[in-house]
Design a protein around this motif. Structure first.
Motif, short mmCIF file in Angstrom:
data_model
loop_
_atom_site.label_atom_id
_atom_site.label_comp_id
_atom_site.label_asym_id
_atom_site.label_seq_id
_atom_site.Cartn_x
_atom_site.Cartn_y
_atom_site.Cartn_z
N MET A 1 -74.77 111.45 -10.21
CA MET A 1 -75.73 112.57 -10.23
C MET A 1 -76.94 112.22 -9.38
SD MET A 1 -77.59 114.39 -13.50
CE MET A 1 -76.01 114.90 -14.15
N ALA A 2 -77.40 113.18 -8.61
CA ALA A 2 -78.54 112.92 -7.74
C ALA A 2 -79.79 112.67 -8.56
CB ALA A 2 -78.75 114.11 -6.79
N GLU A 3 -80.64 111.79 -8.06
CA GLU A 3 -81.90 111.50 -8.73
C GLU A 3 -82.92 112.60 -8.48
OE1 GLU A 3 -83.48 107.76 -7.61
OE2 GLU A 3 -81.60 106.71 -7.82
N CYS A 50 -86.41 109.24 1.18
CA CYS A 50 -85.86 108.66 -0.05
C CYS A 50 -86.97 108.40 -1.08
CB CYS A 50 -85.12 107.36 0.27
SG CYS A 50 -83.53 107.62 1.07
N ALA A 51 -88.13 107.96 -0.60
CA ALA A 51 -89.25 107.71 -1.51
C ALA A 51 -89.74 109.01 -2.14
CB ALA A 51 -90.38 107.01 -0.77
N LEU A 52 -89.85 110.07 -1.35
CA LEU A 52 -90.27 111.36 -1.89
C LEU A 52 -89.28 111.88 -2.93
CD1 LEU A 52 -91.57 113.09 1.35
CD2 LEU A 52 -92.91 112.76 -0.74
N ALA A 53 -87.99 111.76 -2.62
CA ALA A 53 -86.98 112.23 -3.55
C ALA A 53 -87.05 111.47 -4.87
CB ALA A 53 -85.60 112.09 -2.93
N ARG A 54 -87.25 110.16 -4.80
CA ARG A 54 -87.33 109.37 -6.02
C ARG A 54 -88.60 109.71 -6.81
NH1 ARG A 54 -85.35 103.26 -6.62
NH2 ARG A 54 -83.47 104.39 -7.22
N LEU A 55 -89.66 110.07 -6.13
CA LEU A 55 -90.90 110.47 -6.81
C LEU A 55 -90.78 111.86 -7.43
CD1 LEU A 55 -93.55 109.19 -4.23
CD2 LEU A 55 -93.20 108.31 -6.55
N GLY A 56 -89.85 112.67 -6.90
CA GLY A 56 -89.65 113.99 -7.47
C GLY A 56 -90.01 115.15 -6.57
N THR A 57 -90.31 114.88 -5.30
CA THR A 57 -90.61 115.94 -4.34
C THR A 57 -89.34 116.35 -3.60
OG1 THR A 57 -92.94 115.41 -3.95
CG2 THR A 57 -91.77 116.45 -2.15
N ASP A 73 -72.80 105.10 4.35
CA ASP A 73 -73.69 104.54 3.32
C ASP A 73 -74.93 105.40 3.17
OD1 ASP A 73 -71.94 102.48 2.82
OD2 ASP A 73 -73.05 100.98 3.99
N PHE A 74 -75.48 105.86 4.30
CA PHE A 74 -76.67 106.71 4.22
C PHE A 74 -76.36 108.03 3.52
CE2 PHE A 74 -79.17 104.33 7.48
CZ PHE A 74 -80.38 104.37 6.83
N ARG A 75 -75.25 108.63 3.86
CA ARG A 75 -74.93 109.92 3.23
C ARG A 75 -74.75 109.77 1.73
NH1 ARG A 75 -74.16 114.16 6.51
NH2 ARG A 75 -74.08 113.74 8.75
N ALA A 76 -74.15 108.66 1.31
CA ALA A 76 -74.01 108.40 -0.12
C ALA A 76 -75.38 108.20 -0.77
CB ALA A 76 -73.12 107.19 -0.35
N LEU A 77 -76.26 107.47 -0.07
CA LEU A 77 -77.62 107.26 -0.58
C LEU A 77 -78.36 108.58 -0.71
CD1 LEU A 77 -80.21 105.55 -1.18
CD2 LEU A 77 -80.55 105.47 1.32
N PHE A 78 -78.30 109.40 0.32
CA PHE A 78 -79.02 110.67 0.28
C PHE A 78 -78.48 111.57 -0.83
CE2 PHE A 78 -79.67 110.03 5.11
CZ PHE A 78 -80.81 109.28 4.87
N GLN A 79 -77.18 111.51 -1.07
CA GLN A 79 -76.61 112.30 -2.16
C GLN A 79 -77.14 111.80 -3.51
OE1 GLN A 79 -72.32 112.23 -2.49
NE2 GLN A 79 -72.29 114.02 -3.80
N GLY A 82 -80.80 112.84 -3.80
CA GLY A 82 -81.08 114.28 -3.78
C GLY A 82 -81.78 114.74 -2.53
N VAL A 83 -81.60 114.03 -1.41
CA VAL A 83 -82.20 114.42 -0.13
C VAL A 83 -81.32 115.48 0.53
CG1 VAL A 83 -82.84 113.62 2.19
CG2 VAL A 83 -83.24 112.16 0.19
N ASP A 84 -81.94 116.58 0.95
CA ASP A 84 -81.21 117.65 1.64
C ASP A 84 -80.76 117.16 3.01
OD1 ASP A 84 -80.88 120.02 3.45
OD2 ASP A 84 -81.39 121.13 1.63
N VAL A 85 -79.47 117.33 3.33
CA VAL A 85 -78.92 116.80 4.59
C VAL A 85 -78.33 117.91 5.46
CG1 VAL A 85 -78.52 114.48 3.72
CG2 VAL A 85 -76.72 116.21 3.45
#
Length: 330
Positions: A1-3, A50-57, A73-79, A82-85
């Motif tokens: 599940m995305a963060e 990634c930092a913004l997504a983890r903070l909740g933005t 690896d990046f695409r898995a990380l972004f998923q 919760g980073v829009d790609v």
């Protein structure tokens, strides 16, 4: 599940996603065994996203990766984050970039060059403007900020794409945040990693400086680009009189934001493992907390930067908002 959030991006980050190949503390890539090096996903815009997504933005990344293991690896990380790609492109011919990072014994780092180039350049250099045109409307919906650095300007194709996005963002009323992030080896692989910008680079970067609503730069970048490190004077020297934040490693951060001048000592983690990505975490914290009082923004941003220094790499140690608030609690 995305963060992170699945909402339309509030911040769009444009630029490079790459691997930082960290050498052993106090060692060198040239003499280190491969197993002594530590590969970490990074790149300033990807770090901030990634930092913004983890903070909740809610955040999206505009960039280009190779169709290789790093790209996967990046695409898995972004998923996960919760980073829009929607605007993250794939390059079938060019690899994702690997940056060699030498780490001094105190955790400070020096960029030493690149690995993985197959004489075709790297995927991030070929960000395709036509591909962005097809997704821009969806990507930019409800966005408030566009965050960029200067590295895409070092290559013709990515520079054209960046300038196109800048024009679209201006028309849509997005505020431009510029993290100068001067890295001479991206402009000239043979350049001294500690060198300042050439006259040609200064000329190319100047239009970004003159469009930004917020400029974040390190003290040495302020000296290179403006001849001094006073955020008030920097703002006054530009036609739009932007907000300006000047960081200086472990020294106090200084700012001119919303016509307020200030400075603040930075926070120091109990142990510095690696300073890579600290400035990017600071930038993310600043944007995440932008609607708060100015002093609160800076304290929150500084705490984000300090917490990242306590772990290896730019992304893995990034804090959640509750981690930052716990760190700041009396």
């Amino acid at each position: 599940m995305a963060e992170g959030s699945a909402l339309a991006p509030r911040v769009l980050c444009l630029g490079e996603a790459l691997v930082d190949r960290l050498g052993p503390l106090g060692g060198d890539h040239a003499t280190a065994a491969p197993e002594a090096c530590d590969d970490r996903l990074g790149g300033a815009p990807a770090n901030v996203a990634c930092a913004l997504a983890r903070l909740g933005t809610a955040v999206g990344l505009i960039g280009r990766l190779g169709e290789d293991a790093i790209g996967a690896d990046f695409r898995a990380l972004f998923q996960r984050r919760g980073v829009d790609v929607q605007a993250l492109q794939s390059d079938p011919s060019r690899p994702s970039r690997v940056v060699l990072v030498r780490r001094h014994a105190n955790g400070e780092r020096v960029f030493q060059g690149f690995a993985g180039d197959q004489s075709l350049g790297f995927a991030d250099q070929m960000l395709d403007c036509s591909g962005l045109e097809t997704v821009w409307t969806g990507v930019s919906k409800q966005a408030r900020w566009l965050l960029v650095g200067t590295i895409p300007l070092a290559t013709t194709a990515s520079a054209e794409a960046l300038l196109w996005v800048l024009a679209q963002a201006k028309a849509a009323g997005l505020a431009l945040a510029l993290d100068v992030n001067w890295r001479p080896t991206f402009w000239d692989p043979e350049a001294d990693p500690a060198a300042g910008p050439t006259a040609d680079a200064l000329a190319v970067i100047k239009p970004l400086l003159e469009q930004a609503s917020l400029i974040k730069l390190a003290r040495e970048e302020a000296l290179w680009f403006f001849g001094h490190d006073d955020p008030v004077a920097i703002a006054a020297s530009l036609p739009q009189e932007p907000d300006v934040v000047v960081t200086d490693g472990a020294e106090p951060v200084r700012w001119w934001i919303e016509k307020q001048m200030g400075n603040m000592p930075v926070f120091h983690p109990s142990q510095v493992v690696d300073t890579t990505g600290a400035g990017d975490a600071f930038t993310a914290g600043l944007l995440h907390y932008w609607d708060r009082p100015v002093n609160d923004r800076l304290r929150f941003a500084a705490a984000c930067g300090a917490l990242v220094c306590g772990g290896a790499g730019a992304i893995d140690p990034q804090p959640r908002e509750q981690d930052v608030l716990a760190f700041l609690a009396p």
